[in-house]
Design a protein around this motif. Structure first.
Motif, PDB file in Angstrom:
ATOM      1  N   THR A  78      27.910  38.339  43.242  1.00 50.45           N
ATOM      2  CA  THR A  78      28.555  39.915  42.614  1.00 50.45           C
ATOM      3  C   THR A  78      30.020  39.802  42.687  1.00 50.45           C
ATOM      4  O   THR A  78      30.656  40.210  41.919  1.00 50.45           O
ATOM      5  CB  THR A  78      27.878  41.036  43.722  1.00 50.45           C
TER       6      THR A  78
ATOM      7  N   ALA B 143      31.544  37.939  39.671  1.00 48.70           N
ATOM      8  CA  ALA B 143      31.447  38.870  38.533  1.00 48.70           C
ATOM      9  C   ALA B 143      32.262  39.868  38.685  1.00 48.70           C
ATOM     10  O   ALA B 143      33.164  40.146  37.275  1.00 48.70           O
ATOM     11  CB  ALA B 143      30.065  39.543  38.554  1.00 48.70           C
ATOM     12  N   LYS B 144      32.642  40.765  39.807  1.00 51.15           N
ATOM     13  CA  LYS B 144      33.657  41.690  39.616  1.00 51.15           C
ATOM     14  C   LYS B 144      34.923  40.874  39.467  1.00 51.15           C
ATOM     15  O   LYS B 144      35.938  41.647  38.788  1.00 51.15           O
ATOM     16  CB  LYS B 144      33.508  42.473  41.049  1.00 51.15           C
TER      17      LYS B 144
ATOM     18  N   VAL C  37      19.106  40.459  39.423  1.00 50.02           N
ATOM     19  CA  VAL C  37      19.471  39.401  40.462  1.00 50.02           C
ATOM     20  C   VAL C  37      18.375  38.607  40.369  1.00 50.02           C
ATOM     21  O   VAL C  37      17.071  39.181  40.672  1.00 50.02           O
ATOM     22  CB  VAL C  37      19.755  40.343  41.822  1.00 50.02           C
TER      23      VAL C  37
ATOM     24  N   ILE D 127      25.882  45.082  37.353  1.00 50.84           N
ATOM     25  CA  ILE D 127      25.056  44.085  37.766  1.00 50.84           C
ATOM     26  C   ILE D 127      23.514  44.533  37.422  1.00 50.84           C
ATOM     27  O   ILE D 127      23.004  45.325  37.860  1.00 50.84           O
ATOM     28  CB  ILE D 127      25.163  44.047  39.406  1.00 50.84           C
TER      29      ILE D 127
ATOM     30  N   THR E  33      18.413  46.285  38.356  1.00 52.52           N
ATOM     31  CA  THR E  33      19.410  46.837  39.115  1.00 52.52           C
ATOM     32  C   THR E  33      20.088  47.981  38.167  1.00 52.52           C
ATOM     33  O   THR E  33      20.184  47.524  37.200  1.00 52.52           O
ATOM     34  CB  THR E  33      20.440  45.949  40.004  1.00 52.52           C
TER      35      THR E  33
ATOM     36  N   ALA F 293      25.763  40.121  35.036  1.00 53.75           N
ATOM     37  CA  ALA F 293      26.486  41.125  34.886  1.00 53.75           C
ATOM     38  C   ALA F 293      26.871  41.612  33.390  1.00 53.75           C
ATOM     39  O   ALA F 293      27.220  40.715  32.530  1.00 53.75           O
ATOM     40  CB  ALA F 293      27.786  41.038  35.932  1.00 53.75           C
TER      41      ALA F 293
ATOM     42  N   VAL G 242      23.134  36.319  39.335  1.00 58.14           N
ATOM     43  CA  VAL G 242      23.314  37.593  38.917  1.00 58.14           C
ATOM     44  C   VAL G 242      23.749  37.556  37.432  1.00 58.14           C
ATOM     45  O   VAL G 242      24.568  36.832  37.117  1.00 58.14           O
ATOM     46  CB  VAL G 242      24.212  38.657  39.865  1.00 58.14           C
TER      47      VAL G 242
ATOM     48  N   GLU H 239      23.740  37.105  47.278  1.00 58.92           N
ATOM     49  CA  GLU H 239      24.007  38.013  46.081  1.00 58.92           C
ATOM     50  C   GLU H 239      25.347  38.686  46.237  1.00 58.92           C
ATOM     51  O   GLU H 239      25.793  38.853  45.272  1.00 58.92           O
ATOM     52  CB  GLU H 239      22.822  39.325  46.552  1.00 58.92           C
ATOM     53  N   GLN H 240      25.806  38.962  47.317  1.00 56.12           N
ATOM     54  CA  GLN H 240      27.066  39.350  47.718  1.00 56.12           C
ATOM     55  C   GLN H 240      28.191  38.392  46.879  1.00 56.12           C
ATOM     56  O   GLN H 240      29.099  38.774  46.294  1.00 56.12           O
ATOM     57  CB  GLN H 240      27.604  39.752  49.121  1.00 56.12           C
TER      58      GLN H 240
END
Length: 417
Positions: free
Chosen positions: A15, A18-19, A31, A28, A84, A52, A50, A11-12
């Protein structure tokens, strides 16, 4: 609003991608873990996906705001199946002022304001603008009028959301909670879609997980159906039994402990004959224990109970005895069946009565007989019980559905499910 999906091993990692592409302001929204398909699943681990979102540059035109308000369903559809929520707060004094204006404005309107209010939004904007002037939010300096109008439009939008939820019979306490949370994440010049998305997200998450019928780990799964008279328990059981037998090819048994109403037992017996499954009337807890043992090779045992006034102590104790006689090692699930047309005050009393002696999941019936779904949200938050199924008509087995938080919240916000 820009919405994109990103994949990664964790997930990290997803993410971070995405960022990197959308920037630190990306939200977000969803997930999920995705299993590999085909032969790849034997050699590769699942990956994480994810979803976003990033709000585009705010469109401050008044026509744009009206369009977003009138098409709530379209806006909330962009953020379907969210798990989320983007948490953000602001210490800016304008947020506190805005919250006060929302409370003040909403209390002045009838809680049952007509939908024509959205058409008269120009008049509301003018009155709110005057209110801001009276509160000296516009000082003698050369403050740009468009900034004040933006805040007023947002305040007016909050008021429309407030009235829509009240019209759908969401309890005022929960409506105020929703508005309070939305105001906390509000920032000057926020897009209407962004505000609406956050309200939608939070309401969906309030409903939590949906508890559906699952197989037992060992032996039959015993399913009790309890609730007041006239809510449609027997028909609901028939709908679920049909799906389990016909669609899922399960071995099922139908039992009833309702010896008060001969018609109810005969109705369930008729359904059992159509489905060609065993049926039996149970007169005592001892008979129920024996029946569960006799049908130990089945997959599901569905048990109809006597509908009664929740204030009837003797019948309530009878239901309690049937529920408690099932051995702990047997996988058991209790469903409280309620009508969406029942007054919230009565629903609260019913739920509190049954909660005294059992845990339960919720099934709501007769959604086709009401246009206000606020009771579903109210009872979920009141009891904390899992939502399960809804019924939308009398046809067996078609008119039953798995509860959808997304569709329900859309309707509560004025859209179509």
């Amino acid at each position: 609003m820009i919405i994109k999906k990103f994949q990664g091993k964790t997930e990290q990692e997803a993410t971070a991608l995405a960022k990197k592409e959308l920037g630190e302001n990306a939200v977000i929204m969803h997930v999920r873990t995705v299993k590999r398909k085909g032969l790849l699943k034997l050699f590769k681990k699942p990956y994480v996906e994810v979803s976003a979102a990033l709000e585009e540059e705010a469109d401050t035109s008044f026509a744009k705001m009206k369009e977003a308000v009138s098409e709530v369903a379209k806006a909330v559809g962009k953020v379907n199946d969210m798990e989320t929520v983007a948490e953000s707060t602001s210490d800016n004094s304008s947020v506190n002022t805005l919250k006060q204006d929302v409370d003040y404005s909403a209390k002045q309107d009838s809680v049952h304001a007509s939908k024509q209010d959205s058409g008269n939004i120009e008049e509301k904007l003018e009155s709110l603008h005057n209110l801001l002037i009276e509160k000296k939010l516009i000082d003698d300096r050369k403050t740009e009028l468009k900034d004040i109008e933006t805040d007023a439009r947002s305040t007016d939008f909050f008021k429309l959301i407030y009235n829509t939820l009240i019209d759908n019979e969401v309890d005022e306490k929960y409506v105020n909670d929703i508005i309070d949370e939305a105001v906390k994440i509000y920032k000057p010049n926020s897009q209407i879609d962004y505000i609406l998305a956050n309200i939608y997200q939070r309401m969906v998450l309030k409903f939590g997980k949906v508890s559906l019928i699952t197989d037992a780990n060992k032996g039959p799964k015993v399913l009790f159906f309890i609730g007041p008279t006239g809510v449609g328990k027997t028909t609901t059981i028939a709908k679920l039994a049909s799906k389990l037998k016909v669609n899922d090819k399960k071995k099922i048994v139908l039992l009833t402990t309702d010896t008060y109403r001969i018609a109810a037992a005969e109705q369930l017996k008729t359904y059992a004959n159509i489905l060609e499954v065993p049926f039996k009337v149970i007169y005592s807890p001892e008979e129920l224990v024996s029946a569960i043992s006799d049908f130990s090779e089945s997959d599901y045992i569905l048990i109809d109970t006597a509908g009664h006034a929740h204030t009837n102590e003797s019948q309530k104790n009878g239901t309690k005895q049937f529920l408690s006689c099932v051995a702990d090692e047997i996988d058991k699930q209790v469903y409280l069946v309620l009508s969406a047309t029942t007054k919230y005050r009565d629903l609260k009393s019913v739920c509190e009565t049954y909660a005294q002696f059992t845990d339960y999941s919720l099934i709501f019936t007769k959604l086709d007989e009401t246009v206000a779904l606020g009771n579903l949200y109210n009872i979920k938050l009141r009891t904390g019980a899992d939502m399960s199924y809804i019924t939308v008509g009398q046809d067996v087995p078609d008119d039953i559905e798995e509860f959808s938080p997304q569709n329900t919240v859309k309707q509560l916000l004025g859209g179509k499910g």
